[in-house]
Design a protein around this motif. Structure first.
Motif, short mmCIF file in Angstrom:
data_model
loop_
_atom_site.label_atom_id
_atom_site.label_comp_id
_atom_site.label_asym_id
_atom_site.label_seq_id
_atom_site.Cartn_x
_atom_site.Cartn_y
_atom_site.Cartn_z
N ALA A 257 0.80 -1.22 0.00
CA ALA A 257 0.00 0.00 0.00
C ALA A 257 0.84 1.28 0.00
O ALA A 257 0.35 2.35 -0.34
N ALA A 258 2.12 1.16 0.37
CA ALA A 258 2.93 2.38 0.57
C ALA A 258 3.59 2.85 -0.73
O ALA A 258 4.81 2.79 -0.92
N TRP A 259 2.75 3.30 -1.64
CA TRP A 259 3.22 3.80 -2.94
C TRP A 259 2.49 5.10 -3.26
O TRP A 259 1.35 5.28 -2.87
N THR A 260 3.17 5.97 -4.02
CA THR A 260 2.49 7.13 -4.61
C THR A 260 2.26 6.81 -6.08
O THR A 260 3.12 6.19 -6.72
N ALA A 261 1.11 7.23 -6.58
CA ALA A 261 0.77 6.94 -7.98
C ALA A 261 0.66 8.24 -8.77
O ALA A 261 0.22 9.26 -8.25
N TRP A 262 1.09 8.17 -10.03
CA TRP A 262 0.80 9.23 -11.00
C TRP A 262 -0.04 8.58 -12.10
O TRP A 262 0.42 7.64 -12.75
N VAL A 263 -1.25 9.07 -12.28
CA VAL A 263 -2.07 8.56 -13.37
C VAL A 263 -1.98 9.58 -14.50
O VAL A 263 -2.37 10.74 -14.33
N CYS A 264 -1.43 9.16 -15.63
CA CYS A 264 -1.14 10.10 -16.73
C CYS A 264 -2.03 9.73 -17.92
O CYS A 264 -1.80 8.71 -18.57
N GLU A 265 -3.05 10.56 -18.16
CA GLU A 265 -4.06 10.22 -19.17
C GLU A 265 -3.89 11.07 -20.43
O GLU A 265 -3.52 12.23 -20.37
N LEU B 150 4.28 4.29 -10.50
CA LEU B 150 4.21 3.97 -9.06
C LEU B 150 5.59 4.13 -8.45
O LEU B 150 6.57 3.61 -8.99
N VAL B 151 5.66 4.85 -7.33
CA VAL B 151 6.94 5.04 -6.63
C VAL B 151 6.70 4.77 -5.14
O VAL B 151 5.73 5.27 -4.56
N ARG B 152 7.59 4.00 -4.54
CA ARG B 152 7.45 3.70 -3.11
C ARG B 152 7.60 4.97 -2.28
O ARG B 152 8.43 5.84 -2.61
N THR B 153 6.83 5.05 -1.20
CA THR B 153 6.91 6.23 -0.35
C THR B 153 8.00 6.08 0.72
O THR B 153 8.52 7.07 1.22
N ASP B 154 8.36 4.83 1.04
CA ASP B 154 9.34 4.58 2.10
C ASP B 154 10.75 4.67 1.52
O ASP B 154 11.19 3.77 0.81
N THR B 155 11.46 5.74 1.83
CA THR B 155 12.77 5.95 1.21
C THR B 155 13.81 4.98 1.79
O THR B 155 14.86 4.77 1.19
#
Ligand SMILES: C[S@@+](CC[C@H](N)C(=O)[O-])C[C@H]1O[C@@H](n2cnc3c(N)ncnc32)[C@H](O)[C@@H]1O
Length: 420
Positions: free
Chosen positions: A170-178, A209-214
């Motif tokens: 669940a610990a991801w940031t998403a960019w939805v590029c349409e 998708l990029v993980r939020t936990d560095t």
């Protein structure tokens, strides 16, 4: 290369149509007598006066036609982005041959997506679920920190987000590029939990998708999970395979990233789950007759973030009938049908596939040994005796685990002889 001399030109095009084309690409279209492409792409050229062929359905027949037309006319095929990136390019080249096709790519939709998000993409994994199953996506993501995905209507960003959350990623940031490059382009950055609830994503999109936990680090390459990582059945229903034995067993199964695996008599699923981790692009089937085992296999797979284990409730060998041909079969439980299960495994294994059987009892060992020798197969047999150091007051002393016999054979490419 100078001016294009090949009869077929494959032109990459973006959602901005002709505006984004280079003069070389525009030249290729204007020289063409035949223009081939999806309706959306053909619509960018209302002024084109030659023959138009819309790409829909049967690509083979269209490419046969293109090959015939290209004998004496210039043909231009339009495709989105870079045609050699998850696009039609591979099929065009396979049909016509690379020397006969000129390719003029546009930036891929993925490249545009990273540009819009302002993210470096040199360290990203580039995947596609466009027209493909989502099985194993979370298992693959477990080792990745930055990913871009080509999606489609069915395998949409919200559905991907829901599956990731279900399997504990669940610990991801998403960019939805349409509709990248088009007049109605939209790029949204949002947490995965929010994405799972979004309902208005255009089918033409790229998901980053990029993980939020560095501080995140990839899990070990060899799983080696302790038995305590799995919820287990009561011991009298069957023992869980110890991790040292699992390591040797999985090694003997010669798994590859895309292996199809059967775990017959899966118990709480420990072999199936580790096999699925090692073969994230394959499919693992866990066959189990005990309803408690079936529920545990499912729960353990979910808990451990493995979404490519398919649990098949039922008794082998009958329960094996509809499964796809395996690359590796493991038999951990046979309920008195060892010989029949070995027969089915040998009949169905792909050439070069591996059959591995762990036997604890002398009876099981005798049964599998005779079944294999009766079919002219001499197995590799390993007797494994492991002792683990356990605390005793302030000392450590060894505690022996059950001895296990591991039988392993490679499936012959010739038909297996009838039992003698
Ligand atoms: C068959 S793949 C073709 C990829 C293409 N060769 C490329 O390089 O972009 C089709 C998928 O590409 C993505 N795609 C193509 N054009 C796009 C655009 N303008 N905006 C966002 N995504 C796009 C979508 O995910 C679509 O489902």
């Amino acid at each position: 290369m100078n001016a294009p001399t090949r009869a077929v030109t494959l032109v990459g095009i973006g959602d901005d149509g002709c505006l984004g084309l280079t003069s070389r690409a525009v030249g290729a279209v204007s020289r063409a007598a035949v223009l081939v492409g999806g309706e959306r792409h053909l619509a960018f050229f209302p002024q084109f006066a030659g023959e138009r062929i819309a790409l829909r359905g049967g690509l083979t027949a269209i490419l046969d036609r293109v090959a015939a037309l290209a004998e004496d006319q210039n043909v231009c095929i339009l495709a989105s982005g870079d045609p050699l990136f998850f696009g039609v390019g591979r099929r065009v080249i396979a049909r016509l041959g690379a020397p006969h096709v000129e390719i003029i790519p546009q930036p891929s939709s993925m490249q545009l997506a990273f540009a819009r998000a302002g993210l470096d993409w040199g360290d990203a994994a580039l995947l596609s679920v466009h027209g493909r199953s989502l099985d194993g996506l979370v298992t693959r993501l477990a080792r990745l920190a930055k990913v871009a995905l080509l999606t489609d209507d069915e395998h949409s960003p919200p559905r991907i987000a829901a599956q990731m959350i279900e399997y504990g990623e669940a610990a991801w940031t998403a960019w939805v590029c349409e509709r990248l490059g088009g007049a109605d382009e939209r790029v949204r950055q949002l947490p995965l939990a929010e994405l799972a609830l979004v309902s208005d994503v255009d089918p033409l999109n790229v998901l980053i998708l990029v993980r939020t936990d560095t501080a995140w680090r990839a899990p070990p390459t060899i799983p080696f999970l302790h038995e305590d990582a799995f919820a287990r059945r009561t011991p009298k229903k069957g023992l869980i395979t110890k991790r040292e034995i699992r390591l040797l067993t999985l090694g003997a199964m010669a798994l590859r990233r895309d292996s199809v695996v059967w775990d017959v008599g899966a118990g709480s699923g420990s072999i199936a789950i580790e096999a699925a981790m090692l073969a994230p692009e394959g499919r693992t089937y866990a066959i189990e007759v005990d309803p408690e085992g079936v529920a545990l296999c499912r729960a353990n797979a979910r808990e451990l973030g493995v979404d490519n284990v398919h649990v098949i409730p039922g008794l082998a060998p009958d329960a094996l009938a509809d499964l796809p041909a395996p690359d590796a079969v493991f038999i951990g439980g046979s309920k008195g049908s060892m010989t029949a299960i070995v027969d089915v495994a040998l009949a169905r294994l792909r050439p070069g596939g591996r059959l591995v059987v762990n036997a604890i009892t002398l009876e099981n060992a005798a049964e599998v040994y005779q079944a294999l020798r009766g079919r002219d197969l001499v197995p590799d047999v390993t007797l494994v005796q492991i002792a683990r150091a356990e605390p005793l007051a302030r000392y450590l002393r060894y505690e022996a685990l059950n001895p296990i016999q591991i039988f392993a054979v490679t499936a012959p490419s010739r038909p297996v002889p009838e039992a003698r």
